[in-house]
Design a protein around this motif. Sequence first.
Motif, PDB file in Angstrom:
ATOM      1  N   VAL A 180      43.813  99.880 -62.785  1.00  0.00           N
ATOM      2  CA  VAL A 180      42.592 100.023 -63.586  1.00  0.00           C
ATOM      3  C   VAL A 180      42.924 100.527 -64.987  1.00  0.00           C
ATOM      4  N   ILE A 181      43.811 101.516 -65.074  1.00  0.00           N
ATOM      5  CA  ILE A 181      44.206 102.076 -66.373  1.00  0.00           C
ATOM      6  C   ILE A 181      44.891 101.011 -67.231  1.00  0.00           C
ATOM      7  N   GLU A 182      45.818 100.292 -66.633  1.00  0.00           N
ATOM      8  CA  GLU A 182      46.539  99.258 -67.385  1.00  0.00           C
ATOM      9  C   GLU A 182      45.609  98.141 -67.824  1.00  0.00           C
ATOM     10  N   SER A 183      44.632  97.799 -67.001  1.00  0.00           N
ATOM     11  CA  SER A 183      43.661  96.769 -67.368  1.00  0.00           C
ATOM     12  C   SER A 183      42.837  97.199 -68.568  1.00  0.00           C
ATOM     13  N   ARG A 184      42.419  98.446 -68.596  1.00  0.00           N
ATOM     14  CA  ARG A 184      41.624  98.940 -69.729  1.00  0.00           C
ATOM     15  C   ARG A 184      42.470  99.022 -70.994  1.00  0.00           C
ATOM     16  N   GLU A 185      43.730  99.380 -70.831  1.00  0.00           N
ATOM     17  CA  GLU A 185      44.613  99.429 -72.000  1.00  0.00           C
ATOM     18  C   GLU A 185      44.809  98.033 -72.590  1.00  0.00           C
ATOM     19  N   ARG A 186      44.967  97.024 -71.742  1.00  0.00           N
ATOM     20  CA  ARG A 186      45.117  95.644 -72.224  1.00  0.00           C
ATOM     21  C   ARG A 186      43.851  95.176 -72.928  1.00  0.00           C
ATOM     22  N   THR A 187      42.709  95.505 -72.364  1.00  0.00           N
ATOM     23  CA  THR A 187      41.430  95.110 -72.963  1.00  0.00           C
ATOM     24  C   THR A 187      41.255  95.740 -74.338  1.00  0.00           C
ATOM     25  N   ALA A 188      41.627  97.022 -74.463  1.00  0.00           N
ATOM     26  CA  ALA A 188      41.503  97.710 -75.755  1.00  0.00           C
ATOM     27  C   ALA A 188      42.482  97.140 -76.777  1.00  0.00           C
ATOM     28  N   ARG A 189      43.722  96.810 -76.331  1.00  0.00           N
ATOM     29  CA  ARG A 189      44.729  96.273 -77.260  1.00  0.00           C
ATOM     30  C   ARG A 189      44.336  94.896 -77.800  1.00  0.00           C
ATOM     31  N   THR A 190      43.710  94.084 -76.968  1.00  0.00           N
ATOM     32  CA  THR A 190      43.338  92.724 -77.406  1.00  0.00           C
ATOM     33  C   THR A 190      42.037  92.696 -78.194  1.00  0.00           C
ATOM     34  N   GLY A 191      41.408  93.848 -78.333  1.00  0.00           N
ATOM     35  CA  GLY A 191      40.186  93.919 -79.124  1.00  0.00           C
ATOM     36  C   GLY A 191      38.937  93.507 -78.385  1.00  0.00           C
ATOM     37  N   LYS A 192      39.028  93.293 -77.081  1.00  0.00           N
ATOM     38  CA  LYS A 192      37.856  92.897 -76.306  1.00  0.00           C
ATOM     39  C   LYS A 192      36.899  94.063 -76.092  1.00  0.00           C
ATOM     40  N   SER A 193      37.387  95.271 -76.306  1.00  0.00           N
ATOM     41  CA  SER A 193      36.545  96.451 -76.177  1.00  0.00           C
ATOM     42  C   SER A 193      36.956  97.458 -77.233  1.00  0.00           C
ATOM     43  N   VAL A 194      35.971  98.183 -77.758  1.00  0.00           N
ATOM     44  CA  VAL A 194      36.268  99.167 -78.810  1.00  0.00           C
ATOM     45  C   VAL A 194      36.741 100.493 -78.226  1.00  0.00           C
ATOM     46  N   ASP A 195      36.540 100.681 -76.933  1.00  0.00           N
ATOM     47  CA  ASP A 195      36.993 101.928 -76.306  1.00  0.00           C
ATOM     48  C   ASP A 195      37.422 101.639 -74.868  1.00  0.00           C
ATOM     49  N   TYR A 196      37.663 102.703 -74.118  1.00  0.00           N
ATOM     50  CA  TYR A 196      38.127 102.555 -72.738  1.00  0.00           C
ATOM     51  C   TYR A 196      36.994 102.675 -71.713  1.00  0.00           C
ATOM     52  N   GLY A 197      35.763 102.758 -72.184  1.00  0.00           N
ATOM     53  CA  GLY A 197      34.624 102.934 -71.287  1.00  0.00           C
ATOM     54  C   GLY A 197      34.035 104.323 -71.414  1.00  0.00           C
ATOM     55  N   ASN A 198      32.822 104.484 -70.936  1.00  0.00           N
ATOM     56  CA  ASN A 198      32.143 105.782 -71.070  1.00  0.00           C
ATOM     57  C   ASN A 198      32.084 106.562 -69.757  1.00  0.00           C
ATOM     58  N   ASP A 199      32.857 106.140 -68.751  1.00  0.00           N
ATOM     59  CA  ASP A 199      32.934 106.926 -67.526  1.00  0.00           C
ATOM     60  C   ASP A 199      34.038 107.976 -67.662  1.00  0.00           C
ATOM     61  N   LEU A 200      34.301 108.701 -66.576  1.00  0.00           N
ATOM     62  CA  LEU A 200      35.291 109.786 -66.639  1.00  0.00           C
ATOM     63  C   LEU A 200      36.658 109.279 -67.060  1.00  0.00           C
ATOM     64  N   LEU A 201      37.096 108.181 -66.472  1.00  0.00           N
ATOM     65  CA  LEU A 201      38.412 107.636 -66.818  1.00  0.00           C
ATOM     66  C   LEU A 201      38.463 107.225 -68.278  1.00  0.00           C
ATOM     67  N   GLY A 202      37.421 106.553 -68.749  1.00  0.00           N
ATOM     68  CA  GLY A 202      37.394 106.126 -70.147  1.00  0.00           C
ATOM     69  C   GLY A 202      37.453 107.291 -71.108  1.00  0.00           C
ATOM     70  N   LEU A 203      36.724 108.357 -70.805  1.00  0.00           N
ATOM     71  CA  LEU A 203      36.731 109.545 -71.660  1.00  0.00           C
ATOM     72  C   LEU A 203      38.104 110.204 -71.667  1.00  0.00           C
ATOM     73  N   MET A 204      38.751 110.243 -70.503  1.00  0.00           N
ATOM     74  CA  MET A 204      40.084 110.837 -70.429  1.00  0.00           C
ATOM     75  C   MET A 204      41.088 110.017 -71.231  1.00  0.00           C
ATOM     76  N   MET A 205      41.015 108.693 -71.118  1.00  0.00           N
ATOM     77  CA  MET A 205      41.951 107.834 -71.842  1.00  0.00           C
ATOM     78  C   MET A 205      41.726 107.906 -73.349  1.00  0.00           C
ATOM     79  N   SER A 206      40.459 107.949 -73.767  1.00  0.00           N
ATOM     80  CA  SER A 206      40.146 108.041 -75.201  1.00  0.00           C
ATOM     81  C   SER A 206      40.642 109.354 -75.778  1.00  0.00           C
ATOM     82  N   SER A 207      40.369 110.442 -75.050  1.00  0.00           N
ATOM     83  CA  SER A 207      40.816 111.757 -75.507  1.00  0.00           C
ATOM     84  C   SER A 207      42.337 111.816 -75.560  1.00  0.00           C
TER      85      SER A 207
END
Length: 271
Positions: free
Chosen positions: A17-44
């Motif tokens: 899940v973490i690697e998938s969100r990192e790929r999505t953020a790198r390719t520009g498909k998403s501006v962040d990692y999500g607004n759930d707990l995991l997304g907030l932790m990854m953004s921080s």
Amino acid sequence: MQQWSLSKEIRKCARQVIESRERTARTGKSVDYGNDLLGLMMSSNKEQGGKGQSNIHMTTDEIISELITFYIAGQETTTILLTWTMILLGMHQDWQELARKEVLEVCGKTDFPNADTVNGLKIMGMIFNESLRLYPPIIALLRKTEKPMKLGRLSIPAGTQLQIPILEMHHDPSLWGDNVNEFNPERFREGISKAAEHPIAFMPFSLGPRVCIGQNFALIEAKVALTLILQQFFFVISPNYIHAPVHSFTLKPQFGAQVILHMNRDKYLAF
């Protein structure tokens, strides 16, 4: 072996899940990692790493460990708290009626509990505290000394592992009185610090700087769940229930919690 296999699979899924969100953020498909707990932790974590603060930058393995703590340990302990509380209230109908009366007065018959009403559930808070005293989800804590220290008259060398026996402390007659094994929420009427002979004799979530970060969330979650149950049902212990607490990571009923829920006193749902 099974526990090791399940742990490995959980960590593998979390990493995917973490690697998938990192790929999505790198390719520009998403501006962040999500607004759930995991997304907030990854953004921080990314923000801290970008500032060069390597001392607080977490590795992927550390993020996964935090997720497991929040999602699994947090869910398990809250579930166990609710389970033991329903067992105790099923055994002690007088306290169940007091809790229901409070719920109906504070929250009404159908209104969903909110922040204000949950804070007004004082009797329910006493009941949860007594449930946590009798059956703390975690029965002991481990701490390791980083340097030589004094603990009362004891001199403890560095590297010593200490065990804090929560369950034994919560059942010590010298701290709680001769009725230590009885369900008596009244002992918490004047607050936690005055419930026992020592102000820190009650510590189901640990104490000090290492206190459980999810303590308040767990209690709010449990209060909301029990409020919704008490608004609609009254319940009793099933004749099939066997009282056998067992320690398996957490303190739980060995043979389950057979409780019968009644609605309108002429219909019931057993589980």
